[in-house]
Design an enzyme around this catalytic site. Structure first.
Site, PDB file in Angstrom:
ATOM      1  N   GLY A 251       0.591  -1.176   0.548  1.00  0.00           N
ATOM      2  CA  GLY A 251      -0.353   0.159  -0.261  1.00  0.00           C
ATOM      3  C   GLY A 251       0.445   1.517  -0.097  1.00  0.00           C
ATOM      4  N   GLU A 293       3.745  -6.485   1.998  1.00  0.00           N
ATOM      5  CA  GLU A 293       3.573  -7.465   0.127  1.00  0.00           C
ATOM      6  C   GLU A 293       3.340  -5.852  -1.115  1.00  0.00           C
ATOM      7  OE1 GLU A 293       0.909 -10.268   1.489  1.00  0.00           O
ATOM      8  OE2 GLU A 293      -0.563  -9.208   0.835  1.00  0.00           O
ATOM      9  N   PRO A 294       4.706  -5.165  -0.684  1.00  0.00           N
ATOM     10  CA  PRO A 294       4.415  -3.802  -1.767  1.00  0.00           C
ATOM     11  C   PRO A 294       4.792  -4.219  -3.488  1.00  0.00           C
ATOM     12  CG  PRO A 294       7.141  -4.457  -0.512  1.00  0.00           C
ATOM     13  CD  PRO A 294       5.523  -5.758  -0.374  1.00  0.00           C
ATOM     14  N   ARG A 333      -6.054   2.526 -16.544  1.00  0.00           N
ATOM     15  CA  ARG A 333      -5.959   3.241 -14.750  1.00  0.00           C
ATOM     16  C   ARG A 333      -7.085   4.440 -14.762  1.00  0.00           C
ATOM     17  NH1 ARG A 333      -3.006   3.985 -11.947  1.00  0.00           N
ATOM     18  NH2 ARG A 333      -3.343   3.974  -9.606  1.00  0.00           N
ATOM     19  N   TYR A 337     -10.157   4.387 -12.993  1.00  0.00           N
ATOM     20  CA  TYR A 337      -9.861   4.921 -11.804  1.00  0.00           C
ATOM     21  C   TYR A 337      -9.658   6.828 -11.746  1.00  0.00           C
ATOM     22  CZ  TYR A 337      -7.842   0.622 -10.777  1.00  0.00           C
ATOM     23  OH  TYR A 337      -7.746  -0.975 -10.606  1.00  0.00           O
ATOM     24  N   CYS A 364     -12.260   1.473 -30.108  1.00  0.00           N
ATOM     25  CA  CYS A 364     -13.414   2.412 -30.753  1.00  0.00           C
ATOM     26  C   CYS A 364     -14.230   2.598 -29.571  1.00  0.00           C
ATOM     27  CB  CYS A 364     -13.876   0.675 -32.131  1.00  0.00           C
ATOM     28  SG  CYS A 364     -14.722   1.626 -32.379  1.00  0.00           S
ATOM     29  N   GLU A 365     -13.897   3.596 -28.477  1.00  0.00           N
ATOM     30  CA  GLU A 365     -14.269   3.584 -27.679  1.00  0.00           C
ATOM     31  C   GLU A 365     -14.381   4.739 -27.388  1.00  0.00           C
ATOM     32  OE1 GLU A 365     -15.647   0.676 -25.387  1.00  0.00           O
ATOM     33  OE2 GLU A 365     -15.492   1.366 -23.329  1.00  0.00           O
TER      34      GLU A 365
END
Ligand code: LLP
Length: 434
Positions: A251, A293-294, A333, A337, A364-365
């Site tokens: 995190g 846990e990086p 991303r 987000y 195509c979006e």
């Protein structure tokens, strides 16, 4: 004013962006675009910082486990493994990749809220170090797979401590609404611990929590230490069981844009360790070994993605679009987000930034956007655009939407550039089609 964020980025005399001492325009010419480049020396430096700080400040045996969901391919497991890191895997696919790279699976933790029976048997038979067991169904399934294999499988129990990392405040119910793990506040975590202790082919080694990602403050981790050590003390009192591992998940945040602060990994670890020793003393428990846990903080700022500009479209009074040859297929991303990134015109990095634009991909979006409100020197067709800090959760989240082949991953070390993952071909795209 162009802020290049990291010391391995600079502008050369030819006006090109340099990354890890390579001219990015030359890299684009050699390897094609879109392509992702990883500064291996920077990855190694990050690994070393975790390994050294954990060794210096935390109880003996403490270990960083690279969260390979951030970036998973064979060579990255070799790199992090050679630096003394373990790994966190979340699927049989990541397990397979780590094993294929020759990674020592004793140093691997298997995560996930729904491991199938087949996943569990595969992991037990592969000699996985630890399951981060998530629920009662999994405990029974691991116990019977271990019994069949004639082993006692080590596990950590995943619990939710109830911390909101965004407000940095402990909240009493925050952990309850999570698909992962058992909540401490509801008593479910204790029940799961009791179940784990009753199963003959399971060895409960300790507890795991993960409070979130891209966290800039150390306070939520210190809160997690407080809650987790209280939980360990309670379990010791109730069941006479002393946990010897505390896994605090990943995190730590990284800089994507100039306004993001820098996080000192060493300083965070020092403060977490100091809180751990104080809490353990106050609560009468032995300080457990710590796992971290990086993921992002190992690889994000060691990566850049290079694209080639195809067109610049100006819609007077509305906005400008710069289209590149990648997009949400190699970096979803922003679409997912609205993640902020720093964008550089790598062909003319020193020029005056005179074009505000939306950087968009080739899918195509309409939502296929890499970044909005980007200010860069006006590019033209053929110029190279760099998006910085793309080492984490880009390649690993890439897709073949619109049947676009995934880009290659090129590792840069010293003066050496080598392809670690080749570009997908059109034949790759139809490989599974019957
Ligand atoms: N451990 C566990 C159990 C996790 O769930 C995660 C991330 C990590 C470690 C690594 O966290 P890190 O050090 O990378 O922050 N796709 C999102 C990120 C999802 C993170 C999921 N879990 C993104 O692109 O921002």
């Amino acid at each position: 004013m162009l802020d290049l964020l990291y010391p391995d980025l600079s502008v050369g005399e030819n006006g090109h962006l340099y990354f890890a001492s390579f001219d990015t325009v030359a890299l684009a010419r050699e390897f094609g675009t879109p392509a992702m480049f990883i500064d291996e020396d920077r990855v190694r430096a990050h690994c070393r910082e975790y390994v050294c700080a954990m060794k210096k400040y935390l109880p003996a045996g403490s270990m960083p486990m690279f969260a390979s969901k951030a970036l998973s391919f064979k060579e990255i497991y070799r790199v992090v493994g050679s630096e003394g890191m373990g790994t966190d895997i979340v699927s049989p696919g990541e397990l397979y990749t780590a094993a294929a790279a020759g990674f020592d699976l004793k140093n691997a933790v298997f995560h996930g809220n729904n491991k199938t029976d087949a996943d569990i048997v595969y992991a037990v038979n592969s000699g996985i170090g630890y399951f981060a067991a998530d629920n009662a169904e999994e405990l029974y399934a691991v116990n019977s797979a271990a019994a069949r294999a004639g082993v006692r499988q080590k596990i950590l129990l995943r619990v939710t401590p109830g911390i909101d990392p965004h407000t940095h405040k402990k909240i009493s119910t925050g952990g309850v609404d999570s698909k992962f793990g058992a909540a401490i506040s509801t008593g479910d975590a204790e029940k799961l611990a009791s179940l784990a202790l009753s199963l003959g082919n399971i060895e409960l080694c300790g507890f795991h929590c993960h409070i979130g990602s891209q966290i800039f403050e150390v306070t939520p981790f210190i809160d997690a230490v407080d809650i987790m050590t209280s939980f360990i003390a309670r379990v010791k009192q109730e069941f006479g069981y002393s946990a010897h591992i505390l896994n605090l998940g990943g995190g730590f945040g990284v800089r994507y844009v100039k306004d993001d602060p820098s996080v000192s990994v060493t300083d965070n670890i020092r403060q977490i360790a100091s809180a751990l020793y104080d809490d353990c003393r106050d609560k009468g428990i032995d300080p457990p070994e710590v796992m971290l846990e990086p993921g992002r903080s190992i690889v994000a700022d060691a990566g850049i993605t290079l694209y080639t500009v195809g067109s610049v479209k100006e819609i007077p009074g509305v906005k400008n679009y710069v289209s590149v040859d990648g997009g949400m297929t190699d970096n979803p991303r922003y679409t997912l987000y609205q993640s902020a990134y720093t964008v550089v015109n790598a062909s003319a990095a020193a020029d005056r930034a005179d074009l505000e634009c939306t950087l968009c991909g080739r899918c195509c979006e309409s939502g296929d956007i890499l970044q909005e409100k980007v200010l860069i020197p006006r590019p033209s067709r053929g110029d190279i655009i760099a998006v910085l800090t793309t080492g984490a959760y880009n390649y690993s989240m890439a897709s073949n939407y619109n049947r676009i082949p995934r880009p290659p991953v090129v590792m840069l070390s010293g003066s050496n550039a080598r392809v670690a993952v080749r570009r997908e071909t059109y034949e790759d795209l139809v490989r599974c089609d019957l």
